[in-house]
Structures are given as C-alpha cells and as structure tokens.
Design a protein around this motif. Structure first.
Motif, PDB file in Angstrom:
ATOM      1  N   ASN A  52       0.809  -1.212   0.000  1.00  0.00           N
ATOM      2  CA  ASN A  52       0.000   0.000   0.000  1.00  0.00           C
ATOM      3  C   ASN A  52       0.842   1.261   0.000  1.00  0.00           C
ATOM      4  N   THR A  53       2.026   1.203   0.610  1.00  0.00           N
ATOM      5  CA  THR A  53       2.894   2.376   0.655  1.00  0.00           C
ATOM      6  C   THR A  53       3.311   2.792  -0.747  1.00  0.00           C
ATOM      7  N   ILE A  54       3.713   1.816  -1.559  1.00  0.00           N
ATOM      8  CA  ILE A  54       4.122   2.108  -2.934  1.00  0.00           C
ATOM      9  C   ILE A  54       2.935   2.637  -3.727  1.00  0.00           C
ATOM     10  N   LYS A  55       1.786   2.025  -3.546  1.00  0.00           N
ATOM     11  CA  LYS A  55       0.606   2.451  -4.283  1.00  0.00           C
ATOM     12  C   LYS A  55       0.248   3.882  -3.930  1.00  0.00           C
ATOM     13  N   HIS A  56       0.292   4.240  -2.677  1.00  0.00           N
ATOM     14  CA  HIS A  56      -0.052   5.582  -2.238  1.00  0.00           C
ATOM     15  C   HIS A  56       0.926   6.587  -2.814  1.00  0.00           C
ATOM     16  N   ARG A  57       2.207   6.249  -2.823  1.00  0.00           N
ATOM     17  CA  ARG A  57       3.231   7.153  -3.336  1.00  0.00           C
ATOM     18  C   ARG A  57       3.035   7.384  -4.828  1.00  0.00           C
ATOM     19  N   CYS A  58       2.694   6.338  -5.570  1.00  0.00           N
ATOM     20  CA  CYS A  58       2.486   6.455  -7.009  1.00  0.00           C
ATOM     21  C   CYS A  58       1.312   7.365  -7.317  1.00  0.00           C
ATOM     22  N   LEU A  59       0.246   7.265  -6.546  1.00  0.00           N
ATOM     23  CA  LEU A  59      -0.921   8.091  -6.790  1.00  0.00           C
ATOM     24  C   LEU A  59      -0.604   9.560  -6.568  1.00  0.00           C
ATOM     25  N   ILE A  60       0.198   9.845  -5.564  1.00  0.00           N
ATOM     26  CA  ILE A  60       0.588  11.227  -5.303  1.00  0.00           C
ATOM     27  C   ILE A  60       1.417  11.765  -6.459  1.00  0.00           C
ATOM     28  N   THR A  61       2.359  10.953  -6.929  1.00  0.00           N
ATOM     29  CA  THR A  61       3.217  11.375  -8.033  1.00  0.00           C
ATOM     30  C   THR A  61       2.408  11.611  -9.293  1.00  0.00           C
ATOM     31  N   ALA A  62       1.503  10.685  -9.595  1.00  0.00           N
ATOM     32  CA  ALA A  62       0.716  10.799 -10.810  1.00  0.00           C
ATOM     33  C   ALA A  62      -0.170  12.037 -10.773  1.00  0.00           C
ATOM     34  N   SER A  63      -0.747  12.342  -9.597  1.00  0.00           N
ATOM     35  CA  SER A  63      -1.634  13.482  -9.502  1.00  0.00           C
ATOM     36  C   SER A  63      -0.871  14.794  -9.642  1.00  0.00           C
ATOM     37  N   ALA A  64       0.432  14.804  -9.315  1.00  0.00           N
ATOM     38  CA  ALA A  64       1.240  16.016  -9.401  1.00  0.00           C
ATOM     39  C   ALA A  64       1.726  16.261 -10.829  1.00  0.00           C
ATOM     40  N   LEU A  65       1.681  15.247 -11.675  1.00  0.00           N
ATOM     41  CA  LEU A  65       2.155  15.385 -13.043  1.00  0.00           C
ATOM     42  C   LEU A  65       1.133  16.155 -13.871  1.00  0.00           C
ATOM     43  N   LYS A  66       1.597  17.154 -14.611  1.00  0.00           N
ATOM     44  CA  LYS A  66       0.703  17.927 -15.459  1.00  0.00           C
ATOM     45  C   LYS A  66       0.212  17.074 -16.624  1.00  0.00           C
ATOM     46  N   ASN A  67      -0.970  17.412 -17.127  1.00  0.00           N
ATOM     47  CA  ASN A  67      -1.455  16.768 -18.328  1.00  0.00           C
ATOM     48  C   ASN A  67      -0.547  17.114 -19.496  1.00  0.00           C
ATOM     49  N   LEU A  68      -0.547  16.282 -20.514  1.00  0.00           N
ATOM     50  CA  LEU A  68       0.263  16.533 -21.700  1.00  0.00           C
ATOM     51  C   LEU A  68      -0.088  17.876 -22.327  1.00  0.00           C
ATOM     52  N   SER A  69      -1.387  18.182 -22.424  1.00  0.00           N
ATOM     53  CA  SER A  69      -1.829  19.424 -23.052  1.00  0.00           C
ATOM     54  C   SER A  69      -1.456  20.662 -22.246  1.00  0.00           C
ATOM     55  N   THR A  71       1.379  20.927 -20.421  1.00  0.00           N
ATOM     56  CA  THR A  71       2.833  21.009 -20.267  1.00  0.00           C
ATOM     57  C   THR A  71       3.436  21.904 -21.345  1.00  0.00           C
ATOM     58  N   GLU A  72       4.394  22.724 -20.943  1.00  0.00           N
ATOM     59  CA  GLU A  72       5.008  23.682 -21.868  1.00  0.00           C
ATOM     60  C   GLU A  72       5.829  22.978 -22.941  1.00  0.00           C
ATOM     61  N   LEU A  73       5.679  23.436 -24.159  1.00  0.00           N
ATOM     62  CA  LEU A  73       6.454  22.926 -25.283  1.00  0.00           C
ATOM     63  C   LEU A  73       7.722  23.774 -25.423  1.00  0.00           C
ATOM     64  N   VAL A  74       8.877  23.137 -25.312  1.00  0.00           N
ATOM     65  CA  VAL A  74      10.138  23.876 -25.369  1.00  0.00           C
ATOM     66  C   VAL A  74      10.993  23.357 -26.520  1.00  0.00           C
ATOM     67  N   PRO A  75      11.806  24.230 -27.119  1.00  0.00           N
ATOM     68  CA  PRO A  75      12.642  23.783 -28.243  1.00  0.00           C
ATOM     69  C   PRO A  75      13.757  22.864 -27.780  1.00  0.00           C
ATOM     70  N   VAL A  76      14.117  21.924 -28.644  1.00  0.00           N
ATOM     71  CA  VAL A  76      15.241  21.024 -28.384  1.00  0.00           C
ATOM     72  C   VAL A  76      16.493  21.663 -28.978  1.00  0.00           C
ATOM     73  N   PRO A  77      17.588  21.756 -28.214  1.00  0.00           N
ATOM     74  CA  PRO A  77      18.833  22.307 -28.762  1.00  0.00           C
ATOM     75  C   PRO A  77      19.258  21.570 -30.016  1.00  0.00           C
ATOM     76  N   VAL A  78      19.846  22.300 -30.953  1.00  0.00           N
ATOM     77  CA  VAL A  78      20.261  21.701 -32.215  1.00  0.00           C
ATOM     78  C   VAL A  78      21.423  20.743 -32.013  1.00  0.00           C
ATOM     79  N   VAL A  79      22.334  21.082 -31.094  1.00  0.00           N
ATOM     80  CA  VAL A  79      23.521  20.271 -30.838  1.00  0.00           C
ATOM     81  C   VAL A  79      23.237  19.297 -29.694  1.00  0.00           C
TER      82      VAL A  79
END
Length: 298
Positions: A52-69, A71-79
């Motif tokens: 249950n400890t692992i499950k609880h920790r995962c739920l907290i992490t998942a809820s803190a993650l922003k949705n894909l839409s 999340t800021e889109l940033v440029p990838v360095p050329v090099v």
C-alpha cells in the motif's frame, strides 16, 4: 492489480531501470522503452503494487504530473551535447514533436536529457521540440503511470497512437545489438604462456578503443556493478570488448595481475584508448552528466 483497457492497438509498456546496487534483485539496464504487440486490438496497461505504501506514493506522483496538453512545449537544442545543459537529467516522461508541432513519440527515461540527446543524434529532423514531465518519486510503477496517462490523453484527443509508438516502428527505440563474444587472454589454464600476462593486458587495452573487464560475460554479468556497466555501454551504442575476470580457465590470474597493472582494486574496470577510466561509479556519474559521448569520440 489495476487494469485499464483502451482502444486502438495494444501497447504493452515494459521498463528496465538502472540500479547502483550489486544485488541480484535489481537488474540494471539503461533504458526505458515501449514494447508493442500488433496481434491485439486494445491498449492494455497493468500496474502491480507490492504494498500500500508504494501504491499511495504512485498516486501522489501521478496526480502532481501535469497533463500533456498543459505542459510547456520547449525547443530542443540543435547540438546533442547542449541538451544536458538545457533540459533536465531527472527521471520522467517526455513527448517529442517535429517542426510542425506534430507529436512523434512519447517515452520515459531515468535520464530525460540523455534520452533526448540520443534521439537527436539518430533522428534530428524529428526532434524539434519537447514536453517534459519530471517524476519526483521515480519508482517503476510511477514512471509507467506517467507514460500511460500522457499516452491515454493523446489517444483520447486524436484517436491514434503517436507514430513512434506504433507497432513495428523502430525509429525511436534502439534495437538490441548482437552480442559479441567475450575475449580470452590465454588458450587455457594448462598452456604455458610465452608472454607475461601483464603484457597481454597492455596489448589488449591499447589495441582496442573500449575494453571492459567484468565479472561474468556481457550476456550474463555476475554482479550488479558489471551489469550496470554493460547496460551503459550498450545504451551508448559503444563497440567494446569484454573480458571475464572470473574465468579461471582462459583468464587465469587475470584479477590479481590487472589490479597491479591498473592500480585499481575492484571490478569492473573500463579502459578507453588505453587509459583506465574507472569502475561502475565513475562510469555511471559520467553517463548521468552526459559526458560519455565526448569520451568515446576521442
């Protein structure tokens, strides 16, 4: 066990993680990757929680993650070498977009910057911008959940899987290389050497660009540190030679002779261009900082 079924085709996510422990319970490899099975018609992701400890920790992490839409889109360095300085080296999920801002691939990694740098080298024309979601408590289930949530969101919005995640697409996923055989320094334990073992070692490390002295073979390392080193070298796509220091039949006396030759007391030992780089800790540190590509180019 919690199982979520979606549509269209099945994408079963498999992940392997790095570990600095020598315990056999942790099987360290270098990368996280998507494994696809085209024979099924539904997207299925299963998560198992040990307690249950692992499950609880995962739920907290998942809820803190922003949705894909969101999340800021940033440029990838050329090099590629500049990626580690501008994008996080943390564990998490990432989504790569092309020049038309079309999503090409969703992946997860123990080192986001290192993974993006590798993609930039292999498919620079498709790596124009990226969305990154750092997972603050990156155990296996939390990373899987982060990847799954972004994938579900994209499929729900577009009705399709990103091109790089489609079954059979190998553009973004490094294909496993054929295993080279481990080298043997002698014809056998009972054969009298005409050249001192130390000279054989010296010749070996100076005539090959990258040499890894490990415990066990490259296909079956016998300690966690050796397994981690092999994983890093494979992840970097390095052409290297490996020698089993535990092979008393064909490498008799190698362990003690190598300790004196390198003035390094432990194994594994990695040599590049005839010079000792170090062991597992040093190689891991350089890998996490994105310094290995420059080292292997020298």
């Amino acid at each position: 066990m919690a199982t979520i079924n979606l549509s269209p085709p099945q994408i079963t996510f498999s992940c392997r993680c790095l570990s600095s422990s020598s315990s056999s319970r942790n099987a360290p490899t270098l990368s996280f990757y998507s494994h696809f099975s085209p024979s099924h018609s539904s997207l299925s992701v299963s998560l198992k929680h040990r307690n249950n400890t692992i499950k609880h920790r995962c739920l907290i992490t998942a809820s803190a993650l922003k949705n894909l839409s969101e999340t800021e889109l940033v440029p990838v360095p050329v090099v590629p070498e500049e990626v580690s300085g501008k994008l996080p080296s943390d564990s998490g999920v990432y989504a790569i977009f092309d020049k038309n801002d079309e999503l090409q691939f969703i992946g997860i990694s123990r080192n986001i910057a290192a993974s993006l740098s590798a993609h930039l080298k292999s498919v620079p024309e498709l790596c124009c911008s990226v969305k990154v979601g750092v997972v603050s408590d990156p155990d296996r289930a939390a990373l899987t959940q982060a990847w799954k949530s972004w994938m579900e969101e994209h499929i729900k919005a577009t009705g399709k899987v990103p091109p790089g995640n489609e079954p059979g697409n190998a553009t973004w996923i490094r294909q496993p290389s054929k295993k080279k055989p481990d080298l043997r320094l002698t014809p056998g334990h009972h054969v009298q050497l005409t050249v001192p073992l130390e000279e054989l070692i010296d010749k070996l490390v100076k005539e090959n660009k990258v040499v890894a002295f490990i415990k066990g073979s490259r296909s079956a390392p016998l300690c966690g540190f050796s397994q981690r080193v092999i994983g890093i070298l494979e992840s970097e796509g390095v052409d290297y030679e490996s020698i089993d220091v535990l092979d008393e039949e064909y490498n008799f006396g190698l362990r003690e002779t190598l300790k004196k030759y390198s003035n390094w007391p432990t194994f594994p030992q990695i040599f590049v261009n005839g010079e000792l780089v170090g062991g597992c800790d040093i190689l891991t540190s350089m890998y996490e900082k994105g310094e290995l590509a420059g080292l292997f180019k020298k």
